[in-house]
Design a protein around this motif. Structure first.
Motif, short mmCIF file in Angstrom:
data_model
loop_
_atom_site.label_atom_id
_atom_site.label_comp_id
_atom_site.label_asym_id
_atom_site.label_seq_id
_atom_site.Cartn_x
_atom_site.Cartn_y
_atom_site.Cartn_z
N LEU A 129 0.83 -1.21 0.00
CA LEU A 129 0.00 0.00 0.00
C LEU A 129 0.86 1.26 0.00
O LEU A 129 0.37 2.35 0.26
CB LEU A 129 -0.90 0.01 1.22
CG LEU A 129 -2.27 -0.65 1.04
CD1 LEU A 129 -2.99 -0.72 2.37
CD2 LEU A 129 -3.11 0.10 0.03
N HIS A 149 7.62 13.08 2.00
CA HIS A 149 7.50 11.62 1.82
C HIS A 149 8.85 11.00 2.10
O HIS A 149 9.89 11.59 1.78
CB HIS A 149 7.05 11.27 0.40
CG HIS A 149 6.92 9.78 0.16
ND1 HIS A 149 7.91 9.06 -0.49
CD2 HIS A 149 5.96 8.90 0.49
CE1 HIS A 149 7.52 7.78 -0.54
NE2 HIS A 149 6.35 7.66 0.04
N GLN A 175 3.17 4.51 -1.12
CA GLN A 175 2.96 5.56 -2.12
C GLN A 175 4.26 5.74 -2.88
O GLN A 175 5.33 5.55 -2.34
CB GLN A 175 2.57 6.87 -1.43
CG GLN A 175 1.22 6.80 -0.75
CD GLN A 175 1.02 7.97 0.20
OE1 GLN A 175 1.51 7.97 1.31
NE2 GLN A 175 0.30 8.97 -0.26
N ARG A 214 -0.89 9.41 5.66
CA ARG A 214 -0.21 9.13 4.39
C ARG A 214 0.52 10.39 3.95
O ARG A 214 0.29 11.48 4.47
CB ARG A 214 -1.25 8.76 3.31
CG ARG A 214 -2.25 7.71 3.69
CD ARG A 214 -1.66 6.35 4.01
NE ARG A 214 -0.93 5.74 2.94
CZ ARG A 214 -1.43 4.84 2.08
NH1 ARG A 214 -2.67 4.46 2.19
NH2 ARG A 214 -0.69 4.31 1.13
N ALA A 215 1.41 10.22 2.97
CA ALA A 215 2.08 11.38 2.36
C ALA A 215 1.06 12.12 1.51
O ALA A 215 0.10 11.51 1.04
CB ALA A 215 3.23 10.90 1.50
N TRP A 250 -3.30 9.15 -1.19
CA TRP A 250 -3.27 7.78 -0.68
C TRP A 250 -3.12 6.81 -1.83
O TRP A 250 -3.24 7.18 -3.00
CB TRP A 250 -4.52 7.47 0.12
CG TRP A 250 -5.80 7.47 -0.67
CD1 TRP A 250 -6.29 6.47 -1.43
CD2 TRP A 250 -6.74 8.55 -0.76
NE1 TRP A 250 -7.48 6.85 -1.98
CE2 TRP A 250 -7.78 8.11 -1.59
CE3 TRP A 250 -6.80 9.82 -0.20
CZ2 TRP A 250 -8.87 8.92 -1.91
CZ3 TRP A 250 -7.89 10.63 -0.51
CH2 TRP A 250 -8.91 10.17 -1.35
N SER A 251 -2.86 5.59 -1.46
CA SER A 251 -2.91 4.51 -2.43
C SER A 251 -3.92 3.51 -1.92
O SER A 251 -4.17 3.43 -0.72
CB SER A 251 -1.54 3.85 -2.55
OG SER A 251 -1.16 3.31 -1.31
#
Lengths: 100, 373, 459
Positions: B274, C86, B276, C439-440, B304-305
């Protein structure tokens, strides 16, 4: 909402807060300038239009979002003032596209 | 172990499972919806939010019709959910476009749309290929690199998360039971008699629907079914809110009800990873900026992925078990688009005990070599 | 793309100390920091402000010295005003946004020294203009020499409250009132945790601050519960069970928690710290995390204060040098010994402080349904409870249902509260409710900056 102590921070920078000239201590952030300007609110939320001022000043809460030098939604507590900087409240969602 | 009896078990509380469970409960079946916990693959949370017809079902007219059918069912479903739950799903169906960034893309797109119309036969399929200048009037701020767009009146979008909440709320409001933290790994199957264990309780029912997304691959064979699905990673970028600017969604860019722009539609084979990938994120951003140059100045606030649930041919799998009548499976990567048919057409078939003949082309037996031969 | 031996995220005490130690051992060091100058939050703006008498003490002495040594050290590529958005932990690849747009960097080892954030204090009215965190007022003092105007009320607890009160008093603006939320009986429980003798120097400093703040004329109400900020459009009054007072500026504080946004986004293993009531990454004695390339030092690995952060930073740097083949294990361990001893001393008083200032359940999970918990998306405690009853078992599903944690702060302000509310509603421990999985991009980057990232060079 805040007052400076010029005797301890003599060096200042001239900025424009909501169109009004204001001199703020060198090294202060744009969010500090918003607080020093005494604005009732520096943003209105895009969700309900509620008024907000900076809350955490350390890059966490994003309640200091403001328009800086024409760029919308900048995290003002992470931006150091520079001479002539234009800092304006962020009212609701920003404009984009052809409307900008 | 304590046993509880139900009329139907639905395994998987994402958009597919929730729409079917909602439909079953509405038919009067006492339904148990079994879901995983707070952290799971959950393609539903990663959905882009299109209710999309164009580009669906090239070479597969049954899928084109199924998708069109769902777009037709959507307004009724959205209205019903709003009435029952007070939750709006953000449905807008103003038509939609696919943006072509070169003449070559435009020509290819035109050929594909023409083929879709041919395959639609008597069912018909309205679309237009629109060149740059006219397209720029339809979509203010379209970039100079855009060669043209394909347009259909059927397309739209909705909020996947509002839909999920509305389905869960509507389902429980009708008396259905939603059970989280209940990952199903095993079960027993006999004709019209199924049992699964969750949190120390044995749940039995004469019907079971497997809608566990990628989990179906492992689960289906235990119930005399097959669901050869695998993950396909997609990444999505979300901008800060802006005042409303996009009058209609495109295949890769849409503006949500809240005002955010969603940019997406990447496809990667990354297994169950999952993570990125900044390189893919960059490509999504580039395509967005070429389509609408003004997007460049917007802040990305989230990304997101997620893993799409893909069958080998990219089409949904709907199936019923021959060995264990009463067992069904539903697999697709279009949980939003197909929510309309899942709730309003598929669920009644399952309630009645068998899929109708129009569903036959969706069977997983199409991947069986002997069957294909 | 240049490959560094060690990339450090954050130029506070832990980051500066690690950079000094690593560069001293000959490692090539990259330091990335969001601020325009070194210091982190605790020593924020120290190069400009050390002469301000209001900030005399550790800040002006130890902080200024650390920043001076950091600036003077060669072999450190220091990039201020740079955000890491990231990290690819496997490849050691960092995606950056600096003053001139996006970029990438590569490092053999990455040290997260991202420090702490203040624990959110979601009381009714905490979003009103005029209500801020105590840390925010302290930053105003450090960064701009500025003090609040109007009747000033502090509410909450913890060492920072007393330090701030003393500093504001020295700056000529003593708070009118401190509403202390430490429950009665907490001192007795805290004393039982020990460590007072070993931590006596720190204890003495604390007592001096208390004395200084009290002497300034600040009134103190202790055992305060049911705090609320009131007013139309801005705070005018603060009320609590059994009292209320006029108020121009209200400063809230209930201690600090580790900034785990990046470590959680990286999927590192975390554990619930029952003493500090927060999540912390699982680390070994060198700060090494569950991911092969990633280490963590300072408050981001668990709250210990700046002195502990300095020592932990040095230990992580020694380990980085060892992993890079610059120090054998024996040399690393030998050099580590004084840092370990100092770390132990710096942490001696921690169990006492954690017990004394443990936030009340009402701070973790606000009892009133109408209280906003997600400031960005304006989601209330009652909505979160309803989502938990519907079936959300943790903050990630609440986020999907309600958008809590989806705004620009990405759940930094509401994540802990949402999890606590879910736990309360479902009758489970907070650790079982889990934690938001960010998340990034960790901080916003514009679409244009992302689109303009340079082409990736072949590795």
């Amino acid at each position: 909402m805040f007052a400076t102590r010029p005797e301890f921070r003599p060096a200042t920078v001239e900025v424009l807060v909501d169109g009004q000239p204001l001199s703020v201590p060198e090294g202060a952030s744009a969010a500090a300038a918003l607080l020093l300007a005494g604005l009732a609110a520096s943003r209105e939320t895009p969700v309900s239009g509620a008024p907000r001022l900076p809350y955490c000043m350390m890059g966490v809460c994003f309640d200091c979002l403001a328009e800086i030098d024409g760029v919308a939604n900048r995290q003002a507590c992470m931006v150091t003032v520079r001479p002539g900087m234009r800092i304006a409240p962020q009212c609701g969602a920003r404009l984009a596209g052809t409307a900008a | 172990m304590r046993t509880e009896n139900h009329d139907a078990l639905v395994v998987g509380g994402g958009l597919v499972g929730a729409a079917i469970a909602y439909g079953l409960q509405r038919q009067g079946l006492r339904t148990l919806l079994l879901d995983e916990g707070d952290v799971a693959f959950r393609a539903s949370r990663g959905n882009f939010g299109l209710v999309w017809v164009q580009s669906k079902g090239l070479g597969a007219p049954h899928y084109q019709r199924w998708t069109r059918g769902s777009a037709e069912e959507w307004p009724a479903l959205a209205a019903e959910l709003r009435e029952k739950t007070g939750i709006g799903t953000g449905l807008h169906q103003p038509g939609g476009v696919h943006i072509c960034l070169s003449d070559e893309e435009f020509e290819k797109r035109g050929a594909a749309m023409a083929r879709l119309r041919r395959e639609a036969g008597n069912f018909g399929m309205e679309y237009r290929m629109i060149r740059g200048a006219e397209a720029r009037e339809m979509l203010p701020g379209l970039g100079p690199k855009v060669a043209g767009v394909s347009w259909t009146p059927y397309d739209g979008h909705a909020s996947p998360l509002s839909l999920l909440r509305a389905l869960h709320t509507g389902f429980t409001g009708l008396g259905g039971r939603y059970q989280p933290n209940a990952r199903v790994e095993r079960g027993t199957a006999a004709a019209n008699d199924f049992a699964v264990e969750a949190e120390g309780v044995l749940h039995r029912a004469p019907r079971i629907v497997l809608a566990a997304g990628l989990g179906n691959a492992e689960l289906a064979p235990r119930f005399g079914l097959s669901a050869p699905v695998r993950p396909e990673r997609g990444q999505i970028l979300v901008t800060e809110r802006t005042r409303q600017v996009l009058p209609m969604p495109t295949t890769t860019i849409r503006q949500t009800e809240e005002g955010s722009l969603m940019l997406g539609d990447s496809k990667e084979d990354a297994g169950f990873d999952l993570g990125q990938n900044p390189e893919v994120m960059k490509q999504i951003a580039r395509r967005a900026v070429l389509s609408f140059p003004w997007i460049a100045e917007l802040n990305l606030v989230r990304a997101w992925s997620a893993l799409r649930v893909m069958a080998p041919d990219g089409l949904p799998i709907y199936d019923q078990s021959e060995r264990f009548p009463g067992a069904f499976t539903a697999n697709c990567h279009s949980g939003v688009t197909l929510a309309g048919t899942h709730a309003n057409r598929l669920a009644p078939m399952i309630a009645a005990g068998a899929l109708e003949p129009e569903m036959a082309p969706f069977t997983a037996r199409r991947f069986d070599v002997r069957h294909a031969a | 793309m240049k490959e560094f031996d060690l990339a450090i995220v954050g130029a506070g005490p832990a980051g500066m100390s690690a950079a000094l130690e690593a560069a001293g051992l000959g490692l090539s060091v990259l330091v990335l920091d969001e601020q325009p100058a070194p210091g982190g939050q605790i020593f924020r703006g120290v190069e400009r402000a050390a002469g301000d008498p209001a900030l005399a003490g550790e800040y002006a002495v130890a902080g200024a010295l650390l920043a001076r040594r950091f600036r003077a050290m060669p072999n450190i590529d220091y990039r201020p005003e740079t955000t890491v958005w990231h990290i690819d932990a496997e490849a050691g690849l960092l995606s950056l946004r600096g003053p001139r747009g996006g970029g990438m960097a590569r490092a053999a080892r990455i040290l997260l020294a991202t420090g702490a954030q203040e624990r959110p204090v979601p009381v009714p009215g905490w979003t009103l203009p005029g209500v801020m965190s105590a840390g925010a007022a302290q930053i105003m003092l450090k960064q701009a020499g500025a003090v609040p105007e109007g009747r000033l009320v502090l509410a909450g607890q913890g060492p920072l409250m007393w330090l701030l009160a003393a500093q504001l008093a020295r700056a000529g603006k003593p708070p009118a009132l401190l509403l202390e939320t430490t429950p009665r009986g907490a001192l007795r429980r805290a004393l039982a945790r020990g460590g007072l003798w070993r931590g006596r120097a720190m204890l003495a400093k604390g007592a001096a601050l208390l004395w200084e703040a009290r002497r300034s004329g600040m009134k103190v109400v202790s055992g305060v519960r049911g705090l609320r900020a009131e007013g139309e459009g801005r705070v005018r009054r603060v009320a609590w069970e059994g009292g209320a007072t006029e108020c121009g500026v209200l400063l809230l504080h209930e201690g600090v928690i580790p900034s785990t946004h990046v470590s959680r986004a990286l999927g590192l293993e975390h554990e619930w710290d029952e003493a500090q009531l927060c999540w912390r990454p699982v680390l070994d004695g060198w700060g090494a995390s569950s991911a092969p390339r990633i280490a963590i030092a300072g408050d981001g690995g668990g709250i210990g204060g700046w002195q502990a952060a300095v020592e932990a930073g040095a230990l992580a740097a020694l380990d980085a040098a060892h992993r890079a083949g610059r120090l054998d294990a024996a040399a690393r361990d030998r050099r580590a010994a004084p840092h370990r001893a100092a770390l132990g001393a710096a942490l001696a008083l921690r169990p006492f402080l954690d017990a004394l200032h443990a936030p009340s359940p009402a701070v973790l999970a606000p009892p009133e349904d109408a209280t906003l918990v997600c400031r960005c998306e304006e989601v209330t405690a009652g909505q979160v409870r309803q989502a938990a009853r519907l079936g959300a078992t943790g903050p990630n599903q609440v986020k999907a249902y309600l958008r809590a944690g989806m705004g620009p702060c990405q759940g930094r302000m509401c994540g802990a509260t949402v999890a606590a509310l879910v736990a309360e509603t479902r009758g489970i421990p907070v650790r079982e409710a889990g934690v938001l999985r960010p998340r990034a991009p960790y901080k916003p980057i514009t679409v244009g900056e992302l689109a303009d990232l340079p082409e990736e060079e072949p590795a």
